[in-house]
Design an enzyme around this catalytic site. Sequence first.
Site, PDB file in Angstrom:
ATOM      1  N   ALA A  80     -12.302   3.212  -6.962  1.00 55.84           N
ATOM      2  CA  ALA A  80     -11.869   2.838  -5.622  1.00 55.84           C
ATOM      3  C   ALA A  80     -11.319   1.424  -5.631  1.00 55.84           C
ATOM      4  O   ALA A  80     -11.862   0.548  -6.301  1.00 55.84           O
ATOM      5  CB  ALA A  80     -13.042   2.922  -4.656  1.00 55.84           C
ATOM      6  N   ILE A  81     -10.212   1.197  -4.933  1.00 58.42           N
ATOM      7  CA  ILE A  81      -9.732  -0.171  -4.747  1.00 58.42           C
ATOM      8  C   ILE A  81      -9.920  -0.523  -3.283  1.00 58.42           C
ATOM      9  O   ILE A  81     -10.667  -1.416  -2.935  1.00 58.42           O
ATOM     10  CB  ILE A  81      -8.271  -0.305  -5.198  1.00 58.42           C
ATOM     11  CG1 ILE A  81      -8.142   0.150  -6.669  1.00 58.42           C
ATOM     12  CG2 ILE A  81      -7.818  -1.748  -5.059  1.00 58.42           C
ATOM     13  CD1 ILE A  81      -6.740   0.198  -7.181  1.00 58.42           C
ATOM     14  N   THR A  82      -9.286   0.244  -2.402  1.00 62.01           N
ATOM     15  CA  THR A  82      -9.524  -0.009  -0.976  1.00 62.01           C
ATOM     16  C   THR A  82     -10.294   1.148  -0.330  1.00 62.01           C
ATOM     17  O   THR A  82     -10.617   1.074   0.839  1.00 62.01           O
ATOM     18  CB  THR A  82      -8.195  -0.173  -0.217  1.00 62.01           C
ATOM     19  OG1 THR A  82      -7.431   1.023  -0.400  1.00 62.01           O
ATOM     20  CG2 THR A  82      -7.424  -1.357  -0.736  1.00 62.01           C
ATOM     21  N   SER A  83     -10.569   2.203  -1.085  1.00 58.12           N
ATOM     22  CA  SER A  83     -11.221   3.377  -0.505  1.00 58.12           C
ATOM     23  C   SER A  83     -12.718   3.361  -0.830  1.00 58.12           C
ATOM     24  O   SER A  83     -13.166   2.590  -1.657  1.00 58.12           O
ATOM     25  CB  SER A  83     -10.572   4.640  -1.079  1.00 58.12           C
ATOM     26  OG  SER A  83     -10.915   4.787  -2.443  1.00 58.12           O
TER      27      SER A  83
ATOM     28  N   ASP B 120       6.582   0.470   2.455  1.00 57.43           N
ATOM     29  CA  ASP B 120       6.814   1.767   1.835  1.00 57.43           C
ATOM     30  C   ASP B 120       8.091   1.722   1.027  1.00 57.43           C
ATOM     31  O   ASP B 120       9.160   1.439   1.553  1.00 57.43           O
ATOM     32  CB  ASP B 120       6.964   2.857   2.907  1.00 57.43           C
ATOM     33  CG  ASP B 120       5.625   3.172   3.542  1.00 57.43           C
ATOM     34  OD1 ASP B 120       4.633   3.180   2.806  1.00 57.43           O
ATOM     35  OD2 ASP B 120       5.600   3.387   4.754  1.00 57.43           O
TER      36      ASP B 120
ATOM     37  N   SER C 141       5.614   4.115  -9.945  1.00 53.61           N
ATOM     38  CA  SER C 141       4.190   3.870 -10.170  1.00 53.61           C
ATOM     39  C   SER C 141       3.482   5.134 -10.655  1.00 53.61           C
ATOM     40  O   SER C 141       2.799   5.142 -11.682  1.00 53.61           O
ATOM     41  CB  SER C 141       3.561   3.374  -8.859  1.00 53.61           C
ATOM     42  OG  SER C 141       2.161   3.335  -8.950  1.00 53.61           O
TER      43      SER C 141
ATOM     44  N   LYS D 116      -1.416   8.338   4.138  1.00 53.08           N
ATOM     45  CA  LYS D 116      -0.380   7.424   3.661  1.00 53.08           C
ATOM     46  C   LYS D 116       1.011   7.935   4.047  1.00 53.08           C
ATOM     47  O   LYS D 116       1.852   7.162   4.502  1.00 53.08           O
ATOM     48  CB  LYS D 116      -0.486   7.273   2.142  1.00 53.08           C
ATOM     49  CG  LYS D 116       0.495   6.278   1.548  1.00 53.08           C
ATOM     50  CD  LYS D 116       0.320   6.190   0.025  1.00 53.08           C
ATOM     51  CE  LYS D 116       1.318   5.238  -0.601  1.00 53.08           C
ATOM     52  NZ  LYS D 116       0.900   3.843  -0.508  1.00 53.08           N
TER      53      LYS D 116
END
Lengths: 503, 503
Positions: free
Chosen positions: B206-209, B266, B274, B298
Amino acid sequence: MNLNPDALVLRRLGIDTYQELVAYLRSDSPICRSEGFEAQSRIQVCCGSRHIIATLNVVHESLIGRHQLGLSEAAWHALGGEDGVPVKVKHAPPLQSFSAVRGKIYGRPFTSDAVEAIVHDIAGGHYSDIEMAALITACSGNRMDVAETIALTRSMVGVGQRLYWERDIVVDKHCVGGLPGNRTTLIVVPIVAACGLTIPKTSSRAITSPAGSADTMETLAPVGLDLPAMRRVVDQEGGCIVWGGAVSLSPADDMLIRVERPLGLDSDGLLVASVLSKKIAAGSTHVVIDIPVGRTAKVRSPAAAAALAGRLIEVGTALGLAIDVVQSDGSQPVGRGIGPALEAWDVLAVLRNEAGAPDDLRQRAVTLAGRLLELGGKALPGQGVALAMEVLASGAAWHKMQALCAAQGGMREPGRAAHTHVITAQHAGKVVAVDNRRLARLAKLAGAPKASAAGLLLHVALGTTVEVGQPLYTLHAESPGELAYALSYAHAQEDLYTIEEHP
Amino acid sequence: MNLNPDALVLRRLGIDTYQELVAYLRSDSPICRSEGFEAQSRIQVCCGSRHIIATLNVVHESLIGRHQLGLSEAAWHALGGEDGVPVKVKHAPPLQSFSAVRGKIYGRPFTSDAVEAIVHDIAGGHYSDIEMAALITACSGNRMDVAETIALTRSMVGVGQRLYWERDIVVDKHCVGGLPGNRTTLIVVPIVAACGLTIPKTSSRAITSPAGSADTMETLAPVGLDLPAMRRVVDQEGGCIVWGGAVSLSPADDMLIRVERPLGLDSDGLLVASVLSKKIAAGSTHVVIDIPVGRTAKVRSPAAAAALAGRLIEVGTALGLAIDVVQSDGSQPVGRGIGPALEAWDVLAVLRNEAGAPDDLRQRAVTLAGRLLELGGKALPGQGVALAMEVLASGAAWHKMQALCAAQGGMREPGRAAHTHVITAQHAGKVVAVDNRRLARLAKLAGAPKASAAGLLLHVALGTTVEVGQPLYTLHAESPGELAYALSYAHAQEDLYTIEEHP
């Protein structure tokens, strides 16, 4: 919602992040865990009734205490706290105005309201550096139209301090993009003030250059006047030349410039808003703008200069300014000196009508002064330069400069560097090009502007034919170490002066 | 050119600037003065044969010694130094590749060579955060065409590690944009591996989740395998589910994401590069991509999803990938759990064919597995889902998952949180909307993903009719403090679930 048993207290960490507001928290601080803060989180720091938005750096080791919140210098000054006072932190509220920046990136023009909200947030320190970089990028490459530029200029004026002079005509001059040695301000101000115009000039210190006009003026008189002192000088003498840092004329612009400069992006819209917002905030009504054009100047082609001039006039006029633009030669430095004191000596030579005074500096100054005299109604169209020349030749301008310096706190003589070294031509020929940017860098390596007597004294100009061993320029430094340092850079440069040999 | 009497030595300062390379020097250090360094100068730090480019923060007080160069954590790891070793610093060389970024901002398309140089510089840590922000902005708003995206993807692969599997077909799956609880990976991998396909899955934490697939998998088995261990598991079982952090598959992309995320811009071009660069670098040949579409996902509209899918297929095909894209429902979380262990329990229920297993998670998993089986030649077109369902129902997938976990170091049981609290409906009606983003935030406040048993267990879904007092979800936390903290956030939210009352 503060469930932590222990409160945070402020600590000044003394880290200079160049105006970016940064806060430092230990990773094992209770607040980091409970708030879910991570490195680069945007947080709001509240101290009494004041608050700032800062970027968080998480500190792992024992740089600070578990219950301390460290602040960078910029954050420290913005919050205005004291070591040890209690402080509260939380996640920063969402930056609503940035959605208009996103819209702009996707091709939607800014509304006036959106521009106002963005500028308000920037002036409040709510934009991170990367958010400002995105904004600047979105506005570059001619993506701002006249309406947007007008809105931006007006908003920038709106968030800063604004000066009023109780006169119908207040004149000013500005030079877009530095040219080393181009210190016309110190000659133009006394000329037009001597003719009875009001010219309350706020100048900048050097940021990336070896001298700003304020640095050069400071070798002749104090420049750090506050607003009441500045007003007293202007009331008495009709003009002043002070450092603009004491008054916050366009704080949003100052924030943007900090990110804009290292990116090196050209945006006529941002440049026009930057220049004009500061002139309007300073209370100017009639403004002449000098655009030097040259291969190593900021503006590189006459076409680019013409586009910029058109935009300046259109936006300035819309905001009620009488505005005139002069394109000038930006192919080489102006005068002989580069560095605060060396440039001041050039200025003094012109004002005193000395025999060897640099004629290029004199010509540029009377051209700009002439335009201002015409714009301000002191000379008929086409007769401004003659009047300026007369005021200069009569000694009236020199007399006014002495009076200005006295009123600002007393005139003094610029310093002379103790350590000099002459750089000579390695081969014979004609000087066909001069690199403004690297000459400026060399002057800075010699110590300018901090060491006010440091810099360069130039001995040849474009078109000069030189012999082997003929002096090109002299390095001036206040310490042997700085001289040696500049010298090693000078020796590593091949073509500060491009000399074409004769066949 | 080092004229300083005293050399600088390294010092690890323990400041986490989140991957930005920052160096700290005292303003009174001899080198600061002699080199003319200022706050935010870009400097090159050399230590033996290694060097990094870093942003300078000038330190005024006694945080560090006069002859020390402090480094942020990211700079420390990039340089690979030791406390006290000698180090040299100088101005960073000009960043040549950024001129192509300026060109792009002014409307000139990137050449392949320019993209390659930019990506090389980014991977080398030579771009500052604001330079990356300018690049990202210049590429956003559909400003990258297919040719540029192909060049970017290829260049990103070129600067990272690349895996080879010595098989003709290596499959992979990817989900664009997180949806809480969408842990299909842990079901898809055992299904397709059980059918004989090779699927060496590297997942993110997880990074932001509140949970990444690697975090969820870690509650069932070790995931921190190095490349040889990963290869051994794949050779033995045909697949694996490991943390991708041990292999550096697309380092330039990792750098960009760090700046891209907070800007919230975006760019289909950047997103496609990526995703695909990491798949190609991981050695995949056949890839299925899941795009959840929903108001708080998203990707917010079917049209945006279709455009993204088209770009993914065009670029993937050009780079030799067999690629298929699935649009899925992104209107609410998947399964019941949000948080590593709670999601793992959902996965186990599906794999074990338990009566109450979440059907939405099962359906999504077999849809993706079916596409992969068809793409990889294990099922005829249209028959993949049936095969996937059969492998799941027969227990073969569960058997394979147990074998994978054993091979990765031993299967274990996910934890259970000690502290829970049930949130109930305040009024009766029908659930008409769910806020994915704020549910994710709530799970994080409860401690996920660091506290692996923390998070949310959801009791109602879109369309459910609820009574007053009926449980909506249960907060799970590992400590009473985190539970209280999440609870206070939950009570402050009005409409995590939008419930429309019946007339």
